[in-house]
Motif scaffolding. Structure first.
Motif, PDB file in Angstrom:
ATOM      1  N   ALA A 222      34.763  28.650 -66.822  1.00 27.01           N
ATOM      2  CA  ALA A 222      35.150  27.342 -66.285  1.00 27.01           C
ATOM      3  C   ALA A 222      36.368  27.474 -65.376  1.00 27.01           C
ATOM      4  O   ALA A 222      36.415  26.884 -64.283  1.00 27.01           O
ATOM      5  N   MET A 223      37.363  28.251 -65.802  1.00 27.28           N
ATOM      6  CA  MET A 223      38.556  28.443 -64.980  1.00 27.28           C
ATOM      7  C   MET A 223      38.214  29.147 -63.675  1.00 27.28           C
ATOM      8  O   MET A 223      38.717  28.783 -62.603  1.00 27.28           O
ATOM      9  N   LEU A 224      37.361  30.145 -63.746  1.00 29.03           N
ATOM     10  CA  LEU A 224      36.949  30.862 -62.538  1.00 29.03           C
ATOM     11  C   LEU A 224      36.186  29.941 -61.587  1.00 29.03           C
ATOM     12  O   LEU A 224      36.377  29.990 -60.367  1.00 29.03           O
ATOM     13  N   THR A 225      35.338  29.092 -62.141  1.00 29.03           N
ATOM     14  CA  THR A 225      34.556  28.176 -61.312  1.00 29.03           C
ATOM     15  C   THR A 225      35.456  27.166 -60.614  1.00 29.03           C
ATOM     16  O   THR A 225      35.304  26.896 -59.411  1.00 29.03           O
ATOM     17  N   MET A 226      36.416  26.610 -61.350  1.00 28.66           N
ATOM     18  CA  MET A 226      37.342  25.648 -60.739  1.00 28.66           C
ATOM     19  C   MET A 226      38.218  26.324 -59.691  1.00 28.66           C
ATOM     20  O   MET A 226      38.480  25.760 -58.621  1.00 28.66           O
ATOM     21  N   ALA A 227      38.656  27.545 -59.982  1.00 27.84           N
ATOM     22  CA  ALA A 227      39.495  28.268 -59.020  1.00 27.84           C
ATOM     23  C   ALA A 227      38.724  28.550 -57.741  1.00 27.84           C
ATOM     24  O   ALA A 227      39.266  28.412 -56.634  1.00 27.84           O
ATOM     25  N   LEU A 228      37.463  28.934 -57.875  1.00 31.00           N
ATOM     26  CA  LEU A 228      36.654  29.229 -56.692  1.00 31.00           C
ATOM     27  C   LEU A 228      36.503  27.995 -55.810  1.00 31.00           C
ATOM     28  O   LEU A 228      36.574  28.078 -54.584  1.00 31.00           O
ATOM     29  N   ARG A 229      36.318  26.853 -56.425  1.00 33.50           N
ATOM     30  CA  ARG A 229      36.134  25.621 -55.646  1.00 33.50           C
ATOM     31  C   ARG A 229      37.418  25.190 -54.940  1.00 33.50           C
ATOM     32  O   ARG A 229      37.368  24.518 -53.908  1.00 33.50           O
ATOM     33  N   LYS A 230      38.555  25.569 -55.493  1.00 34.65           N
ATOM     34  CA  LYS A 230      39.835  25.173 -54.897  1.00 34.65           C
ATOM     35  C   LYS A 230      40.433  26.256 -54.004  1.00 34.65           C
ATOM     36  O   LYS A 230      41.447  26.016 -53.347  1.00 34.65           O
ATOM     37  N   ALA A 231      39.822  27.431 -53.986  1.00 30.86           N
ATOM     38  CA  ALA A 231      40.428  28.582 -53.319  1.00 30.86           C
ATOM     39  C   ALA A 231      40.498  28.405 -51.807  1.00 30.86           C
ATOM     40  O   ALA A 231      39.628  27.784 -51.191  1.00 30.86           O
ATOM     41  N   SER A 232      41.543  28.963 -51.219  1.00 29.84           N
ATOM     42  CA  SER A 232      41.666  29.006 -49.768  1.00 29.84           C
ATOM     43  C   SER A 232      40.704  30.062 -49.233  1.00 29.84           C
ATOM     44  O   SER A 232      40.249  30.934 -49.981  1.00 29.84           O
ATOM     45  N   PRO A 233      40.381  30.014 -47.942  1.00 25.53           N
ATOM     46  CA  PRO A 233      39.432  30.990 -47.385  1.00 25.53           C
ATOM     47  C   PRO A 233      39.809  32.445 -47.647  1.00 25.53           C
ATOM     48  O   PRO A 233      38.938  33.276 -47.916  1.00 25.53           O
ATOM     49  N   GLN A 234      41.115  32.763 -47.605  1.00 23.68           N
ATOM     50  CA  GLN A 234      41.514  34.161 -47.798  1.00 23.68           C
ATOM     51  C   GLN A 234      41.373  34.626 -49.241  1.00 23.68           C
ATOM     52  O   GLN A 234      41.371  35.828 -49.510  1.00 23.68           O
ATOM     53  N   ASP A 235      41.261  33.691 -50.182  1.00 23.74           N
ATOM     54  CA  ASP A 235      41.128  34.061 -51.595  1.00 23.74           C
ATOM     55  C   ASP A 235      39.698  33.929 -52.117  1.00 23.74           C
ATOM     56  O   ASP A 235      39.404  34.377 -53.234  1.00 23.74           O
ATOM     57  N   GLN A 236      38.838  33.327 -51.339  1.00 16.62           N
ATOM     58  CA  GLN A 236      37.502  33.025 -51.851  1.00 16.62           C
ATOM     59  C   GLN A 236      36.701  34.274 -52.205  1.00 16.62           C
ATOM     60  O   GLN A 236      35.990  34.289 -53.219  1.00 16.62           O
ATOM     61  N   ASP A 237      36.806  35.326 -51.402  1.00 14.94           N
ATOM     62  CA  ASP A 237      35.963  36.504 -51.633  1.00 14.94           C
ATOM     63  C   ASP A 237      36.249  37.162 -52.977  1.00 14.94           C
ATOM     64  O   ASP A 237      35.323  37.436 -53.754  1.00 14.94           O
ATOM     65  N   TRP A 238      37.537  37.423 -53.267  1.00 14.97           N
ATOM     66  CA  TRP A 238      37.822  38.135 -54.517  1.00 14.97           C
ATOM     67  C   TRP A 238      37.601  37.242 -55.735  1.00 14.97           C
ATOM     68  O   TRP A 238      37.158  37.718 -56.791  1.00 14.97           O
ATOM     69  N   ILE A 239      37.866  35.945 -55.584  1.00 15.11           N
ATOM     70  CA  ILE A 239      37.616  35.039 -56.710  1.00 15.11           C
ATOM     71  C   ILE A 239      36.113  34.876 -56.928  1.00 15.11           C
ATOM     72  O   ILE A 239      35.646  34.848 -58.077  1.00 15.11           O
ATOM     73  N   ARG A 240      35.362  34.802 -55.842  1.00 19.68           N
ATOM     74  CA  ARG A 240      33.904  34.688 -55.981  1.00 19.68           C
ATOM     75  C   ARG A 240      33.335  35.909 -56.705  1.00 19.68           C
ATOM     76  O   ARG A 240      32.430  35.779 -57.541  1.00 19.68           O
ATOM     77  N   GLY A 241      33.866  37.085 -56.411  1.00 20.04           N
ATOM     78  CA  GLY A 241      33.389  38.290 -57.084  1.00 20.04           C
ATOM     79  C   GLY A 241      33.587  38.216 -58.588  1.00 20.04           C
ATOM     80  O   GLY A 241      32.679  38.556 -59.368  1.00 20.04           O
ATOM     81  N   LEU A 242      34.766  37.754 -59.013  1.00 19.95           N
ATOM     82  CA  LEU A 242      35.033  37.624 -60.449  1.00 19.95           C
ATOM     83  C   LEU A 242      34.165  36.536 -61.075  1.00 19.95           C
ATOM     84  O   LEU A 242      33.653  36.697 -62.193  1.00 19.95           O
ATOM     85  N   GLN A 243      34.005  35.424 -60.360  1.00 23.37           N
ATOM     86  CA  GLN A 243      33.223  34.314 -60.903  1.00 23.37           C
ATOM     87  C   GLN A 243      31.754  34.694 -61.050  1.00 23.37           C
ATOM     88  O   GLN A 243      31.119  34.391 -62.072  1.00 23.37           O
ATOM     89  N   GLU A 244      31.209  35.369 -60.047  1.00 19.91           N
ATOM     90  CA  GLU A 244      29.799  35.753 -60.105  1.00 19.91           C
ATOM     91  C   GLU A 244      29.554  36.804 -61.186  1.00 19.91           C
ATOM     92  O   GLU A 244      28.512  36.789 -61.852  1.00 19.91           O
ATOM     93  N   GLU A 245      30.524  37.694 -61.366  1.00 22.22           N
ATOM     94  CA  GLU A 245      30.398  38.690 -62.436  1.00 22.22           C
ATOM     95  C   GLU A 245      30.375  38.004 -63.803  1.00 22.22           C
ATOM     96  O   GLU A 245      29.526  38.315 -64.659  1.00 22.22           O
ATOM     97  N   ALA A 246      31.291  37.064 -64.008  1.00 25.70           N
ATOM     98  CA  ALA A 246      31.333  36.352 -65.288  1.00 25.70           C
ATOM     99  C   ALA A 246      30.062  35.528 -65.493  1.00 25.70           C
ATOM    100  O   ALA A 246      29.504  35.489 -66.597  1.00 25.70           O
TER     101      ALA A 246
END
Length: 277
Positions: A222-246
């Protein structure tokens, strides 16, 4: 940046209170920079010129204000050099300015409003020490970078410093790795709304093992999903990787629960913002 605007706005309030009701350089768009004016007036004039897009004039006024010891002017000059904003980008010049701000801070940490400038300068120095500056005396120094982040994180409660310190502590950059301590710093930052900290903490909670806690897949996803939706463009790639893995590792039931919880939390946050407005 939002932080930059906040710091400058605070300083301008102080400027207005000191300047009083008389006609000043800052209120007269036809006025020219007067190097003999006071530091507060020069800073206000420089900020107004910057807002109008007259960055060379802004730089000149800010430079005079900085020479007279105004911390906000020094901070803004450092940011302009660091970002190549109206002047040629020069990281080493920015480093020297930020170093001066930190070196000349008051014993009590600067107080209001200087603490905001000092905190930002400490974090900037940590960033430079973490990566070094090419063709300058500033070499990569991870232990010192970690110390600077620690100072800004603990003394000033700076959210980004807490995130960067947590990340360095997690991976053992500049010192021993300590995942449990890293998680504590990340939580402090996440509680202040730092999206990167929320994502990294969610990743740690999802599996639990690294921080010696039981796995919390629903909360972590849930935290990863919320973070991904709020992430800035420069942070989206690495957060998306963690979220998709989880997401790929979670059970179907945990996925549904986590996504529903994330939707609920995002909706509640939106309602709070709407009510305040």
């Amino acid at each position: 940046m939002r932080t930059s605007r906040l710091i400058l706005s605070v300083a301008l309030v102080a400027t207005a209170l000191v300047a009083g009701g008389g006609r000043s350089l800052a209120l007269d768009p036809e006025a020219k920079v007067d190097p003999d004016a006071g530091s507060l007036e020069l800073f206000s004039f420089g900020f107004k010129a910057y807002q109008r897009g007259e960055k060379l004039e802004a730089f000149e006024a800010l430079r005079f204000a900085a020479d007279k010891g105004h911390p906000g002017a020094r901070w803004k000059l450092g940011k302009m050099y660091a970002e190549g904003d109206g002047v040629p980008e020069n990281d080493y010049e920015a480093y020297k300015i930020f170093e001066q701000i930190v070196r000349e801070q008051d014993d009590d940490g600067g107080g209001f409003p200087n603490a905001a400038y000092v905190s930002s300068a400490v974090v900037a120095l940590a960033d430079y020490l973490r990566r070094g500056i090419v063709n300058s005396p500033v070499a990569v120094d991870l232990p010192r970078a970690r110390q600077f982040y620690f100072h800004a994180a603990s003394f000033f409660g700076d959210a980004r410093a807490q995130f960067e310190l947590g990340r360095m502590t997690l991976h053992g950059e500049g010192g021993k790795a300590n995942p449990r301590q890293a998680a504590r710093w990340l939580k402090l930052s996440a509680d202040k709304g730092h999206v990167g900290a929320q994502a990294l903490l969610g990743h740690l909670l999802f599996e639990g093992r690294k921080i010696s806690l039981p796995a919390a897949p629903v909360r972590g996803l849930a935290m990863l999903t919320m973070a991904l939706r709020k992430a800035s463009p420069q942070d989206q790639d690495w957060i998306r990787g963690l979220q998709e893995e989880a997401f790929s590792l979670a059970s179907e039931a945990d996925r549904r629960t986590a996504l529903a919880y994330a939707e609920q939390q995002m909706a509640s946050a939106a309602d709070v913002v709407s009510t305040k407005n």
